[in-house]
Scaffold this active site. Sequence first.
Site, short mmCIF file in Angstrom:
data_model
loop_
_atom_site.label_atom_id
_atom_site.label_comp_id
_atom_site.label_asym_id
_atom_site.label_seq_id
_atom_site.Cartn_x
_atom_site.Cartn_y
_atom_site.Cartn_z
CG HIS A 55 -1.71 -1.10 1.53
ND1 HIS A 55 -1.24 -2.27 2.10
CD2 HIS A 55 -3.03 -1.30 1.30
CE1 HIS A 55 -2.26 -3.11 2.23
NE2 HIS A 55 -3.34 -2.56 1.73
CG ASP A 58 1.79 -1.17 3.33
OD1 ASP A 58 1.15 -0.86 4.35
OD2 ASP A 58 1.36 -1.94 2.44
CG MET A 89 -1.10 -5.78 -6.63
SD MET A 89 -1.18 -5.22 -4.90
CE MET A 89 -1.40 -6.76 -4.05
CD GLU A 182 -8.34 -8.13 -1.23
OE1 GLU A 182 -7.35 -7.57 -1.73
OE2 GLU A 182 -8.30 -8.69 -0.12
CE LYS A 184 -12.16 -8.63 5.94
NZ LYS A 184 -11.05 -7.97 6.69
CG HIS A 221 -11.44 -11.11 2.08
ND1 HIS A 221 -10.94 -10.00 1.43
CD2 HIS A 221 -10.72 -11.20 3.23
CE1 HIS A 221 -9.98 -9.46 2.15
NE2 HIS A 221 -9.83 -10.17 3.26
CG ASP A 288 -3.63 -9.93 1.96
OD1 ASP A 288 -4.70 -9.35 1.71
OD2 ASP A 288 -2.87 -9.56 2.88
C1 DIG Z 1 -6.84 -7.04 2.76
O1 DIG Z 1 -7.18 -8.34 2.42
C2 DIG Z 1 -6.45 -6.27 1.53
C3 DIG Z 1 -5.44 -5.24 1.86
O2 DIG Z 1 -4.44 -5.88 2.60
C4 DIG Z 1 -4.91 -4.87 0.52
O3 DIG Z 1 -5.52 -3.68 0.13
C5 DIG Z 1 -5.33 -5.97 -0.41
C6 DIG Z 1 -4.18 -6.34 -1.29
O4 DIG Z 1 -3.94 -7.68 -1.34
N1 DIG Z 1 -5.82 -7.03 0.48
MN MN Z 2 -6.35 -9.24 0.60
MN MN Z 3 -7.93 -10.76 4.57
#
Ligand code: DIG
Ligand code: MN
Ligand code: MN
Length: 388
Positions: A55, A58, A89, A182, A184, A221, A288
Amino acid sequence: MSDYTPKPEHKFTFGLWTVGNVGRDPFGAPVRDAKSPADLVRLLGEVGAWGVNFHDNDLIPIDATPSERDAILKEFKKALAETGLCVPMTTTNLFSDPIFKDGAFTSNDPKVRAYALQKTMNAIDLGVELGAKVYVFWGGREGTETDAAKDPLTAIKRTREAMNFLCEYVLDKKYDLKFALEAKPNEPRGDIYNSTTGHMLAFIETLDHPEMVGVNPEVAHEHMAGLNFVHGVAQALEAGKLFHIDLNDQAFGRYDQDFRFGAVNLKSAFFLVKLLEDNKYDGSRHFDAHAYRTEDYEGVKDFARGCMRTYLILKEKAEQWNADKEIQAVVAEINADDGSMNQYFGKYSAEKAAALKAQSFDRTKIASRGLKYERLDQLTIEVLLGVR
Ligand code: DIG
Ligand code: MN
Ligand code: MN
């Protein structure tokens, strides 16, 4: 015994936030000292990773001065050069700073929405500068605790407006970059919009440039939503939208555990690796995940090595499954086809429909067939247990 040493062709990657996780949780303080991004790159080089992701914050703290930014970048690039790691990435932290307490792109405050776009454009520039080809969007705060706060239709429209704007930004800058969304279902918000990979696949088709946008499914997720992760990944793969993947593990019905890959559900991990390898997925195998809070940095290295080693062991098990004569005999029997129904499949025609409507079926005889799935699953378990 095969060689389970990670190699660049395996494309194993970790985020700075994964091996750099200091073990803070909602109920406890950090248990590990923070390492610099450069030192984390060296740690990943030591364990055999191919790439490192991050990120924006980070790498560059949100309040870093320009000279601090330059110094951090210089050290980071030096460590990349020393280790040979790449940056496949990157992504934006749109969830930690208090300004995002009610989301970023979906915030009710237009200043927050505008700032989120600005922050993301700057983070995209940073990622491209370091060679990223995939840009992930995880909307960790894009949600709500009460639907009184926001019309979900408005949230969808705001997300679409932001994604369309940022796709246009990438086109305008002529960046070689694609987006991976992504999903969740919840945490840290009570409910998060676009909660599963399936929701994301549908959302992508409503964008102005859907060809630029795919998904980044994460094991934990989809498991949090009680879903079969392999099926979600298969749908993304089949749609040509598996642009990235977050590998880890997760017990069903728990908070986001982000465990080491294969640490909980080996069978699901096996079928996932089989799906990716059988279909020659050519993206990063991104972990991750993070080490248990009980670990020191030697344990963090054990965690990282374990992710990659388990993936390679399961890759070998998938090859073994594909080559196992008894397994393949059962698979062939299950899929036996005398071709007599072929006349009814494929493109519709009125003739086909009429002929099919006239076709008789012996339902009792057809239903009486045993499908040998118990045998096939037991053989699979025995491959995984190493007794075949
Ligand atoms: C959380 O599962 C998310 C964050 O850690 C990040 O933005 C993304 C990248 O893999 N996964
Ligand atoms: Mn992730
Ligand atoms: Mn996660």
